[in-house]
Design an enzyme around this catalytic site. Structure first.
Site, PDB file in Angstrom:
ATOM      1  N   ILE A  22      44.192  42.783  40.835  1.00 15.62           N
ATOM      2  CA  ILE A  22      45.484  42.113  40.959  1.00 15.62           C
ATOM      3  C   ILE A  22      45.983  41.670  39.590  1.00 15.62           C
ATOM      4  O   ILE A  22      47.179  41.500  39.372  1.00 15.62           O
ATOM      5  CB  ILE A  22      45.383  40.915  41.928  1.00 15.62           C
ATOM      6  CG1 ILE A  22      46.778  40.447  42.350  1.00 15.62           C
ATOM      7  CG2 ILE A  22      44.548  39.780  41.333  1.00 15.62           C
ATOM      8  CD1 ILE A  22      46.770  39.441  43.483  1.00 15.62           C
ATOM      9  N   ASP A  72      46.802  44.390  44.885  1.00 16.95           N
ATOM     10  CA  ASP A  72      46.453  43.233  45.699  1.00 16.95           C
ATOM     11  C   ASP A  72      45.796  43.798  46.947  1.00 16.95           C
ATOM     12  O   ASP A  72      46.458  44.458  47.761  1.00 16.95           O
ATOM     13  CB  ASP A  72      47.707  42.443  46.051  1.00 16.95           C
ATOM     14  CG  ASP A  72      47.425  41.223  46.923  1.00 16.95           C
ATOM     15  OD1 ASP A  72      46.286  41.103  47.436  1.00 16.95           O
ATOM     16  OD2 ASP A  72      48.345  40.411  47.121  1.00 16.95           O
ATOM     17  N   TYR A 119      33.088  30.169  51.107  1.00 19.06           N
ATOM     18  CA  TYR A 119      32.602  31.420  50.517  1.00 19.06           C
ATOM     19  C   TYR A 119      31.453  31.986  51.350  1.00 19.06           C
ATOM     20  O   TYR A 119      31.455  33.164  51.727  1.00 19.06           O
ATOM     21  CB  TYR A 119      32.155  31.155  49.076  1.00 19.06           C
ATOM     22  CG  TYR A 119      31.600  32.355  48.360  1.00 19.06           C
ATOM     23  CD1 TYR A 119      32.394  33.476  48.108  1.00 19.06           C
ATOM     24  CD2 TYR A 119      30.292  32.363  47.883  1.00 19.06           C
ATOM     25  CE1 TYR A 119      31.878  34.573  47.430  1.00 19.06           C
ATOM     26  CE2 TYR A 119      29.777  33.450  47.203  1.00 19.06           C
ATOM     27  CZ  TYR A 119      30.579  34.553  46.974  1.00 19.06           C
ATOM     28  OH  TYR A 119      30.070  35.647  46.298  1.00 19.06           O
ATOM     29  N   LYS A 135      31.348  35.374  53.664  1.00 18.85           N
ATOM     30  CA  LYS A 135      30.357  36.424  53.407  1.00 18.85           C
ATOM     31  C   LYS A 135      29.536  36.731  54.659  1.00 18.85           C
ATOM     32  O   LYS A 135      29.232  37.896  54.947  1.00 18.85           O
ATOM     33  CB  LYS A 135      29.444  36.030  52.248  1.00 18.85           C
ATOM     34  CG  LYS A 135      30.115  36.090  50.873  1.00 18.85           C
ATOM     35  CD  LYS A 135      30.586  37.490  50.530  1.00 18.85           C
ATOM     36  CE  LYS A 135      31.130  37.591  49.116  1.00 18.85           C
ATOM     37  NZ  LYS A 135      31.660  38.937  48.801  1.00 18.85           N
TER      38      LYS A 135
END
Length: 318
Positions: A35, A51, A140, A144
């Site tokens: 990006i 993006d 996060y 994941k």
């Protein structure tokens, strides 16, 4: 001939992986994307601004360049994710689902990194096994863990050849830290070589699994080049190399720079680190496709202190 797209090629892992893929397959067969505007480290590659949340743009790039493999590295890391959880979840999940859909439609091999952040407070901390309790308490880690389930789902339901590693903290010297809880182990070498004291945002006895970037690249490519019938885990493999505390990395640096000093002022990242394992059991990866690291703490420290000085002025100008 493989045609490879790296998404997130401007990042710490992405720039080094892109160059190694270029060495293996030829620069003309590797397309770098991000990006952000391209960085000098990937200037020898065709670059596409992307993006990853824009599925149409992703599909256009795949078809234009006849892509056969995607390395999807774009993500919001742990510390930055906690500052803006909804943004991190949206980017991490939408980006992965866009890549998996593209892979399904175009029969692509996919690499997507998971992380030790999928583990949590109830996970066994020592020699964390491949299959265990996973109760992440950061956005996060949650993204994941969800991503691992999506990867396995797309493999089981649609036959997508998706492969993944649960990275420990990654340590490299070729780019600046990227906002992760383990990034103290990158910044500390910069401070040592600038003759500056280091203030660590973790306590001195906080053990975390770590890996030198060279070993991370090796593990990634070993996994991607392994025969498909050797890949038994389609969620994500544990991989390990080194486990150490801030106090131990300081001691390793002091062997070569005796005057180096550090202090410890834990902040919100301490709670993140406390929810992660001390060490990882990666015997499944070793048995399935022969994983083995090359670097320990002292060997890594010597290599960084030898090679980083040539790049410090470049970082200061960036």
């Amino acid at each position: 001939m493989e045609r490879i797209l790296v998404i997130g090629a401007c990042g710490q892992l992405g720039s080094e992986l892109t160059n190694e893929l270029g060495r293996l397959f030829g620069n003309s067969n590797v397309i770098a994307s991000d990006i952000s505007q391209p960085v000098s480290a990937i200037s020898d590659f065709t670059f596409e601004q992307l993006d990853v949340m824009n599925a149409d743009r992703l599909n256009d790039i795949v078809k234009t360049h006849s892509i056969t493999q995607i390395y999807h590295l774009a993500a919001i890391l742990s510390a930055k994710g906690e500052e803006n959880p909804k943004w991190a979840w949206n980017l991490n999940m939408t980006g992965l689902l866009n890549v998996l859909e593209t892979a399904k439609e175009n029969q692509l091999r996919i690499y997507w990194p998971s992380s030790i952040a999928v583990f949590g407070p109830s996970t066994p901390r020592a020699n964390t096994p491949q299959d265990t309790v996973m109760d992440p308490n950061t956005v996060y880690g949650i993204s994941k863990l969800a991503g691992e389930r999506w990867c396995e789902y797309y493999h089981e339901k649609y036959g997508v050849d998706v492969r993944s590693l649960r990275y420990p903290g990654l340590i490299g010297y070729k780019s600046l830290p990227g906002g992760g809880t383990t990034d103290y182990a990158v910044d500390i070498y910069h401070k040592a070589l600038r003759n500056e004291p280091f203030e660590c945002f973790l306590s001195e006895d906080t053990y975390l699994p770590m890996m030198y970037m060279s070993d991370a690249i090796k593990a990634t490519l070993d996994l991607m080049q392994a025969p498909a019938d050797h890949i038994k885990v389609r969620s994500s493999y544990n991989v390990s190399a080194i486990s150490f505390s801030p106090k131990e990395i300081v001691a390793a640096i002091q062997k070569e720079i005796p005057e180096f000093s550090a202090s410890y002022e834990p902040d919100f990242r301490q709670a993140i680190a406390d929810s992660w394992p001390d060490s990882i059991d990666d015997s499944v990866a070793r048995n399935d496709w022969g994983w083995s690291p090359n670097y320990d703490l002292d060997k890594m420290t010597s290599d960084i202190l030898e090679n980083l000085p040539a790049l410090l002025s470049e970082f200061e100008q960036a």
